[in-house]
Design a protein around this motif. Structure first.
Motif, PDB file in Angstrom:
ATOM      1  N   GLU A 138       0.382  -1.727  -0.374  1.00  0.00           N
ATOM      2  CA  GLU A 138      -0.183  -0.053  -0.348  1.00  0.00           C
ATOM      3  C   GLU A 138       0.856   1.159  -0.078  1.00  0.00           C
ATOM      4  OE1 GLU A 138      -2.202   1.510   3.829  1.00  0.00           O
ATOM      5  OE2 GLU A 138      -4.096   0.165   2.264  1.00  0.00           O
ATOM      6  N   ARG A 139       0.803   2.264  -0.939  1.00  0.00           N
ATOM      7  CA  ARG A 139       1.284   3.362  -1.002  1.00  0.00           C
ATOM      8  C   ARG A 139       0.618   3.993   0.421  1.00  0.00           C
ATOM      9  NH1 ARG A 139       5.902   4.416  -4.499  1.00  0.00           N
ATOM     10  NH2 ARG A 139       5.364   7.009  -4.379  1.00  0.00           N
ATOM     11  N   GLN A 140       2.256   4.590   0.982  1.00  0.00           N
ATOM     12  CA  GLN A 140       2.197   5.639   2.606  1.00  0.00           C
ATOM     13  C   GLN A 140       2.181   6.613   3.178  1.00  0.00           C
ATOM     14  OE1 GLN A 140       0.153   4.395   5.335  1.00  0.00           O
ATOM     15  NE2 GLN A 140      -0.439   2.677   4.218  1.00  0.00           N
ATOM     16  N   ASP A 141       1.482   8.004   2.758  1.00  0.00           N
ATOM     17  CA  ASP A 141       2.286   9.423   2.618  1.00  0.00           C
ATOM     18  C   ASP A 141       2.660   8.852   4.094  1.00  0.00           C
ATOM     19  OD1 ASP A 141       2.619  11.938   2.805  1.00  0.00           O
ATOM     20  OD2 ASP A 141       0.325  12.273   3.436  1.00  0.00           O
ATOM     21  N   LEU A 142       4.325   8.921   4.574  1.00  0.00           N
ATOM     22  CA  LEU A 142       5.852   9.193   5.251  1.00  0.00           C
ATOM     23  C   LEU A 142       5.511  10.727   6.056  1.00  0.00           C
ATOM     24  CD1 LEU A 142       7.188   6.116   4.503  1.00  0.00           C
ATOM     25  CD2 LEU A 142       4.991   6.766   5.454  1.00  0.00           C
ATOM     26  N   SER A 143       5.359  11.552   5.328  1.00  0.00           N
ATOM     27  CA  SER A 143       5.385  12.725   5.907  1.00  0.00           C
ATOM     28  C   SER A 143       5.451  12.984   6.929  1.00  0.00           C
ATOM     29  CB  SER A 143       4.514  13.960   4.555  1.00  0.00           C
ATOM     30  OG  SER A 143       3.684  13.896   4.395  1.00  0.00           O
ATOM     31  N   GLY A 144       5.873  14.349   7.392  1.00  0.00           N
ATOM     32  CA  GLY A 144       5.549  14.707   8.933  1.00  0.00           C
ATOM     33  C   GLY A 144       6.332  14.192   9.799  1.00  0.00           C
ATOM     34  N   TRP A 145       6.274  14.074  11.282  1.00  0.00           N
ATOM     35  CA  TRP A 145       7.034  13.618  12.540  1.00  0.00           C
ATOM     36  C   TRP A 145       6.749  11.677  12.598  1.00  0.00           C
ATOM     37  CZ3 TRP A 145       5.045  11.035  16.384  1.00  0.00           C
ATOM     38  CH2 TRP A 145       3.843  10.552  16.143  1.00  0.00           C
ATOM     39  N   THR A 146       5.617  12.038  11.880  1.00  0.00           N
ATOM     40  CA  THR A 146       5.029  10.230  12.696  1.00  0.00           C
ATOM     41  C   THR A 146       6.643   9.323  10.977  1.00  0.00           C
ATOM     42  OG1 THR A 146       3.821   9.876   9.909  1.00  0.00           O
ATOM     43  CG2 THR A 146       2.710  10.445  12.797  1.00  0.00           C
ATOM     44  N   SER A 147       6.886   9.656  10.408  1.00  0.00           N
ATOM     45  CA  SER A 147       7.971   9.267   9.637  1.00  0.00           C
ATOM     46  C   SER A 147       9.093   8.897  10.030  1.00  0.00           C
ATOM     47  CB  SER A 147       9.088  10.117   7.964  1.00  0.00           C
ATOM     48  OG  SER A 147       9.477  11.341   8.777  1.00  0.00           O
ATOM     49  N   ILE A 148       9.768   9.548  11.071  1.00  0.00           N
ATOM     50  CA  ILE A 148      10.692   8.480  12.096  1.00  0.00           C
ATOM     51  C   ILE A 148      10.104   7.179  12.265  1.00  0.00           C
ATOM     52  CG2 ILE A 148      10.854  10.637  12.771  1.00  0.00           C
ATOM     53  CD1 ILE A 148       9.779  10.473  16.271  1.00  0.00           C
ATOM     54  N   PHE A 149       8.558   7.035  12.504  1.00  0.00           N
ATOM     55  CA  PHE A 149       8.394   5.318  12.987  1.00  0.00           C
ATOM     56  C   PHE A 149       8.208   4.544  11.932  1.00  0.00           C
ATOM     57  CE2 PHE A 149       6.398   7.628  16.023  1.00  0.00           C
ATOM     58  CZ  PHE A 149       7.057   7.424  17.518  1.00  0.00           C
ATOM     59  N   TRP A 150       8.802   4.877  10.316  1.00  0.00           N
ATOM     60  CA  TRP A 150       9.142   4.039   9.114  1.00  0.00           C
ATOM     61  C   TRP A 150      10.630   3.737   9.130  1.00  0.00           C
ATOM     62  CZ3 TRP A 150       4.491   2.573   7.282  1.00  0.00           C
ATOM     63  CH2 TRP A 150       3.357   2.593   7.357  1.00  0.00           C
ATOM     64  N   SER A 151      10.789   2.967   8.298  1.00  0.00           N
ATOM     65  CA  SER A 151      12.377   2.668   8.274  1.00  0.00           C
ATOM     66  C   SER A 151      12.108   2.454   6.438  1.00  0.00           C
ATOM     67  CB  SER A 151      12.569   0.935   8.361  1.00  0.00           C
ATOM     68  OG  SER A 151      12.159   0.778   9.224  1.00  0.00           O
ATOM     69  N   GLY A 152      13.600   2.311   6.115  1.00  0.00           N
ATOM     70  CA  GLY A 152      14.018   2.297   4.020  1.00  0.00           C
ATOM     71  C   GLY A 152      15.090   3.910   4.296  1.00  0.00           C
ATOM     72  N   PRO A 153      15.976   3.913   3.887  1.00  0.00           N
ATOM     73  CA  PRO A 153      16.522   4.947   3.411  1.00  0.00           C
ATOM     74  C   PRO A 153      16.286   5.984   3.198  1.00  0.00           C
ATOM     75  CG  PRO A 153      17.732   3.415   1.461  1.00  0.00           C
ATOM     76  CD  PRO A 153      16.446   2.590   2.927  1.00  0.00           C
ATOM     77  N   LYS A 154      15.099   5.753   1.791  1.00  0.00           N
ATOM     78  CA  LYS A 154      14.362   7.260   0.908  1.00  0.00           C
ATOM     79  C   LYS A 154      13.981   8.359   2.265  1.00  0.00           C
ATOM     80  CE  LYS A 154      14.301   4.815  -3.312  1.00  0.00           C
ATOM     81  NZ  LYS A 154      13.254   4.350  -3.983  1.00  0.00           N
ATOM     82  N   VAL A 155      13.213   6.838   3.006  1.00  0.00           N
ATOM     83  CA  VAL A 155      11.954   7.522   4.153  1.00  0.00           C
ATOM     84  C   VAL A 155      12.388   8.698   5.096  1.00  0.00           C
ATOM     85  CG1 VAL A 155      10.373   7.124   5.828  1.00  0.00           C
ATOM     86  CG2 VAL A 155      10.258   5.753   4.274  1.00  0.00           C
ATOM     87  N   LYS A 156      14.200   7.685   5.668  1.00  0.00           N
ATOM     88  CA  LYS A 156      14.845   8.210   6.408  1.00  0.00           C
ATOM     89  C   LYS A 156      15.208  10.073   5.434  1.00  0.00           C
ATOM     90  CE  LYS A 156      14.138   5.468   9.727  1.00  0.00           C
ATOM     91  NZ  LYS A 156      13.509   5.737  10.676  1.00  0.00           N
ATOM     92  N   SER A 157      15.827   9.958   5.000  1.00  0.00           N
ATOM     93  CA  SER A 157      16.764  10.969   3.998  1.00  0.00           C
ATOM     94  C   SER A 157      15.678  12.083   3.952  1.00  0.00           C
ATOM     95  CB  SER A 157      17.643   9.896   2.280  1.00  0.00           C
ATOM     96  OG  SER A 157      15.666   9.611   2.183  1.00  0.00           O
ATOM     97  N   GLY A 158      14.192  11.675   3.401  1.00  0.00           N
ATOM     98  CA  GLY A 158      13.477  12.370   3.146  1.00  0.00           C
ATOM     99  C   GLY A 158      13.051  13.098   1.711  1.00  0.00           C
ATOM    100  N   THR A 159      14.279  12.312   1.168  1.00  0.00           N
ATOM    101  CA  THR A 159      13.778  12.337  -0.613  1.00  0.00           C
ATOM    102  C   THR A 159      12.129  12.202  -1.387  1.00  0.00           C
ATOM    103  OG1 THR A 159      14.098  10.313  -1.059  1.00  0.00           O
ATOM    104  CG2 THR A 159      16.101  12.140  -0.707  1.00  0.00           C
TER     105      THR A 159
END
Length: 215
Positions: free
Chosen positions: A38-59
């Motif tokens: 599923e496609r997830q919107d990972l913007s905002g402060w909750t992105s710290i609870f998701w893994s993956g280099p793209k998530v962590k880098s905010g790209t």
């Protein structure tokens, strides 16, 4: 002052305890019912609870995330995300998302012919903030009543407590041998200076009294 001290240490304990509770592995016996992406919107402060280099880098502001749906023996739904942790935090060094998805798909079953598995995971579940724990491994078990002993957590927490007690003992010894004597010398020096100052004031008052003829 004592309230401030205990409030500070209580805050430190809560932060450290929350970090350990989120990071340390936990185990749950479930029955896998579905896997999906599923496609997830990972913007905002909750992105710290998701893994993956793209998530962590905010790209990216959205990300395709794999999920594993399951049901506990009591019928409670459990949903896990399936993401690599890579070389980041927490240090699970998980790179086998595709393999884990295959294992989960192979263990799918229904209520009539259940297949029970133990899921090792970390993290929290929050329906309000759409936060999911991350599955680390899946292993089949004989049934829903199998006891799982968290040996890693037991050993880790035991070593952590021993390390904390050792550091505390070393600090107390260092304070007694190095800090307390210095503080004692400083206190003695301050007291000596204070006594000399008071003595000087008394002498000056006596000289002033002699000059003015006061008795």
């Amino acid at each position: 002052m004592g309230y401030v001290k205990w409030t500070f240490w209580l805050l430190i304990a809560v932060i450290c305890g929350s970090l350990l509770h989120y990071t340390l592995p936990r185990h749950e016996i479930v029955r896998v019912v579905n896997i999906y992406q599923e496609r997830q919107d990972l913007s905002g402060w909750t992105s710290i609870f998701w893994s993956g280099p793209k998530v962590k880098s905010g790209t990216q502001t959205s990300y395709d995330v794999q999920f594993i749906s399951s049901v506990t023996p009591e019928g409670k739904p459990k949903v896990y995300r399936n993401q690599d942790t890579g070389w980041g935090w927490p240090p699970y060094f998980k790179f086998d998302t595709a393999n884990l998805a295959t294992q989960a798909a192979n263990q799918q079953s229904n209520a009539e012919s259940p297949k029970w598995v133990v899921v090792t995971y970390y993290g929290w579940r929050s329906e309000l903030f759409s936060i999911f724990p991350n599955a680390v491994s899946i292993k089949p078990v004989d049934g829903p009543d199998v006891s799982i002993v968290p040996w890693f957590n037991i050993v880790f927490l035991t070593l952590l407590v021993m390390a904390i007690l050792t550091v505390r003992a070393l600090w107390i010894q260092f304070r007694r041998n190095a800090i307390d004597p210095v503080l004692g010398d400083v206190a003695d020096a301050i007291e000596d200076v204070t006594d000399r100052a008071e003595s000087g004031v008394d002498k000056a008052r006596g000289m002033f009294d002699d000059l003015t003829g006061k008795k």
